[in-house]
Design a protein around this motif. Structure first.
Motif, short mmCIF file in Angstrom:
data_model
loop_
_atom_site.label_atom_id
_atom_site.label_comp_id
_atom_site.label_asym_id
_atom_site.label_seq_id
_atom_site.Cartn_x
_atom_site.Cartn_y
_atom_site.Cartn_z
N UNK A 154 0.81 -1.23 0.00
CA UNK A 154 0.00 0.00 0.00
C UNK A 154 0.84 1.27 0.00
N UNK A 155 2.08 1.20 0.45
CA UNK A 155 2.93 2.37 0.47
C UNK A 155 3.28 2.91 -0.91
N UNK A 156 3.02 2.12 -1.96
CA UNK A 156 3.27 2.57 -3.34
C UNK A 156 2.03 3.18 -3.99
N UNK A 157 0.92 3.23 -3.28
CA UNK A 157 -0.33 3.68 -3.90
C UNK A 157 -0.22 5.10 -4.44
N UNK A 158 0.52 5.96 -3.77
CA UNK A 158 0.59 7.37 -4.17
C UNK A 158 1.37 7.57 -5.46
N UNK A 159 2.02 6.49 -5.98
CA UNK A 159 2.73 6.59 -7.27
C UNK A 159 2.49 5.35 -8.14
N UNK A 160 1.28 4.85 -8.07
CA UNK A 160 0.90 3.68 -8.89
C UNK A 160 -0.40 3.96 -9.62
N UNK A 161 -0.43 3.60 -10.90
CA UNK A 161 -1.66 3.59 -11.69
C UNK A 161 -2.02 2.13 -11.94
N UNK A 162 -3.18 1.72 -11.43
CA UNK A 162 -3.66 0.35 -11.61
C UNK A 162 -4.67 0.36 -12.76
N UNK A 163 -4.32 -0.31 -13.86
CA UNK A 163 -5.11 -0.28 -15.09
C UNK A 163 -5.85 -1.61 -15.26
N UNK A 164 -7.08 -1.52 -15.73
CA UNK A 164 -7.87 -2.72 -15.99
C UNK A 164 -8.93 -2.38 -17.03
N UNK A 165 -9.83 -3.31 -17.29
CA UNK A 165 -10.89 -3.07 -18.27
C UNK A 165 -11.80 -4.27 -18.36
N UNK A 166 -12.78 -4.15 -19.24
CA UNK A 166 -13.78 -5.22 -19.36
C UNK A 166 -13.58 -6.08 -20.60
N UNK A 167 -12.56 -5.80 -21.38
CA UNK A 167 -12.41 -6.45 -22.69
C UNK A 167 -12.22 -7.96 -22.60
N UNK A 168 -11.32 -8.41 -21.75
CA UNK A 168 -10.91 -9.82 -21.79
C UNK A 168 -11.84 -10.70 -20.96
N UNK A 169 -12.02 -10.38 -19.69
CA UNK A 169 -12.82 -11.24 -18.81
C UNK A 169 -14.27 -11.32 -19.27
N UNK A 170 -14.81 -10.19 -19.74
CA UNK A 170 -16.22 -10.13 -20.09
C UNK A 170 -16.46 -10.21 -21.59
N UNK A 171 -15.41 -10.52 -22.35
CA UNK A 171 -15.53 -10.65 -23.82
C UNK A 171 -16.19 -9.40 -24.42
N UNK A 172 -15.62 -8.24 -24.08
CA UNK A 172 -16.18 -6.96 -24.53
C UNK A 172 -15.13 -6.14 -25.27
N UNK A 173 -14.31 -6.79 -26.09
CA UNK A 173 -13.24 -6.07 -26.78
C UNK A 173 -13.78 -4.92 -27.62
N UNK A 174 -14.87 -5.15 -28.33
CA UNK A 174 -15.40 -4.12 -29.21
C UNK A 174 -16.13 -2.99 -28.51
N UNK A 175 -16.42 -3.15 -27.24
CA UNK A 175 -17.12 -2.11 -26.49
C UNK A 175 -16.18 -0.97 -26.13
N UNK A 176 -14.88 -1.22 -26.11
CA UNK A 176 -13.84 -0.23 -25.84
C UNK A 176 -14.07 0.50 -24.53
N UNK A 177 -13.85 -0.21 -23.43
CA UNK A 177 -14.01 0.41 -22.11
C UNK A 177 -12.92 -0.10 -21.17
N UNK A 178 -12.02 0.80 -20.81
CA UNK A 178 -10.99 0.49 -19.84
C UNK A 178 -11.03 1.50 -18.71
N UNK A 179 -10.31 1.21 -17.64
CA UNK A 179 -10.34 2.12 -16.49
C UNK A 179 -9.04 2.01 -15.71
N UNK A 180 -8.87 2.97 -14.82
CA UNK A 180 -7.68 2.97 -13.98
C UNK A 180 -7.94 3.66 -12.67
N UNK A 181 -7.15 3.29 -11.67
CA UNK A 181 -7.20 3.94 -10.37
C UNK A 181 -5.81 4.44 -10.02
N UNK A 182 -5.72 5.70 -9.56
CA UNK A 182 -4.42 6.26 -9.23
C UNK A 182 -4.54 7.55 -8.46
#
Length: 419
Positions: free
Chosen positions: A244-272
């Motif tokens: 957790x001490x790295x949270x102030x300088x980390x961008x955690x990236x994810x999205x719905x493309x792979x797990x939910x088979x939504x590649x064409x929907x083009x929706x990703x997100x990040x927390x930072x």
């Protein structure tokens, strides 16, 4: 003097007279993705009637679940087809925050979350918002092809650190530390990995995080897009979850493309960190503005709706992984480690380099071997050199089992024909 009487001789000699197209210099080291080129060649061969099996795309062959489609349809009927907030609706950000908390134990406020047109845009926004000319980004090679080009287009410098096959294609902490300089701005880490499928256990990830703790000027970007595709009971872990001490300088990236088979929907997100997310919003405001409104509604349903289907799909991918790995390892000249996640294998074809095809063509590289497979045996795979490490080739097993079986048979036959 009137404009009409102005002669060419009066035009300053420094003014360009050539009307031909001139691309920006930043594109000089960047080309169209080799994966897209292979896909285009495969499509041409298919149009010509060739029975090509394409194992190059990173796209699940499953369909988007029905409850997600229904949410999108409902959003359309409700008139949710207008501009939205720049980097995600309140409903979407709440769903993303809930996912981070529920699955990763991470607490992000609304102004610490961003959503874009795919995880790729989120990564691009981060680089554009943070890199000055010559700033360095450490990439664990082999890496997804777009990483290096996104760094270059933002005027940064990609620094490749080779992840050895005998280390499971995972980054070694000592190698990471040796690559850090005063110009290092980011380490980009992808687990499970495209192209190797390598994933980090808690014990394997901690030494890397310990290195980063010693270099406070280095930020961490984690691409967790294959989070739900880990096998053999390996738990998924993400960096801030462990440190957790790295949270102030980390961008955690994810999205719905792979797990939910939504590649064409083009929706990703990040927390930072809030300041980073705000800077990324400036970049996005001058490109796409908001992600598609209907895709945002669908992503809310994906992140908050039923998750039980994920296990069945993960087990299907694990069976396919084993089929492909066992089949490739039975071929003389090819070896393939069993990856921990994603839906790729990264096979070593060093035993075939230096051989010749029936018409005398020399197989002098992994690229030559992949061309041979595509043009003469109608199997499309991607050379490892595209990902920063040769001589390997990547096989995507996000395809039907019958296609995978047939493709392995063709690769085996193609290899036997080399001499």
């Amino acid at each position: 003097m009137s404009l009409a009487s102005t002669s060419l001789s009066s035009v300053p000699r420094t003014m360009p007279r050539d009307a031909s197209f001139r691309a920006a210099r930043r594109l000089g080291a960047i080309g169209i993705s080799e994966i897209l080129k292979i896909g285009a060649t495969a499509a041409r061969l298919k149009r010509e009637g060739r029975p090509v099996i394409v194992l190059g795309a990173g796209e699940p062959d499953f369909d988007t679940p029905d409850h997600i489609k229904a949410a999108a349809e409902q959003a359309i009927r409700a008139g949710q087809t207008k501009y939205t907030v720049l980097d995600g609706t309140a409903e979407l950000k709440a769903a993303i925050a809930g996912k981070f908390s529920r699955e990763n134990g991470l607490d992000y406020a609304m102004d610490e979350i961003t959503a874009g047109a795919g995880a790729k845009q989120v990564i691009h926004n981060a680089f554009m918002a943070t890199l000055d000319a010559g700033d360095e980004v450490i990439l664990a090679a082999p890496y997804w092809t777009s990483y290096a080009d996104m760094v270059l287009i933002a005027d940064g410098r990609p620094v490749n650190v080779v992840c050895r096959e005998d280390n499971g294609f995972r980054l070694d902490a000592a190698d990471l530390e040796a690559a850090i300089t005063p110009r290092t701005r980011w380490l980009l880490l992808n687990s499970p990995s495209n192209p190797t499928g390598a994933a980090y256990s808690e014990a394997q990830l901690r030494p890397i995080l310990q290195v980063l703790k010693r270099y406070p000027h280095v930020w961490l970007m984690t691409d967790d897009i294959y989070e739900h595709l880990t096998y053999d009971g390996l738990p998924f872990v993400t960096a801030v979850q462990l440190e957790p001490g790295l949270k102030h300088r980390t961008l955690t990236v994810n999205g719905v493309s792979k797990a939910y088979a939504m590649t064409g929907w083009r929706l990703g997100y990040g927390g930072g960190p809030k300041a980073l997310i705000a800077a990324m919003a400036i970049v996005q405001s001058q490109s796409t503005t908001n992600p598609a409104s209907v895709s945002q509604a669908a992503a809310v349903a994906a992140l908050t709706g039923p998750q039980n289907f994920l296990l069945a799909r993960r087990m299907a991918f694990q069976r396919r992984r084993d089929l492909v790995v066992d089949g490739l390892n039975a071929i003389d000249g090819i070896s393939c480690r069993r990856p921990e996640g994603a839906f790729y294998v990264f096979a070593n074809c060093a035993g075939l380099i230096g051989k010749r095809t029936a018409d005398g063509t020399l197989i002098d590289s992994d690229s030559a071997f992949c061309r041979y497979l595509l043009e003469q045996h109608h199997v499309a795979v991607v050379p490892g050199s595209c990902f920063g490490l040769a001589p390997f080739f990547r096989v995507s097993y996000a395809a039907s089992e019958i296609n995978l079986i047939t493709a392995i048979e063709r690769i085996a036959a193609a290899s036997r024909m080399l001499s």
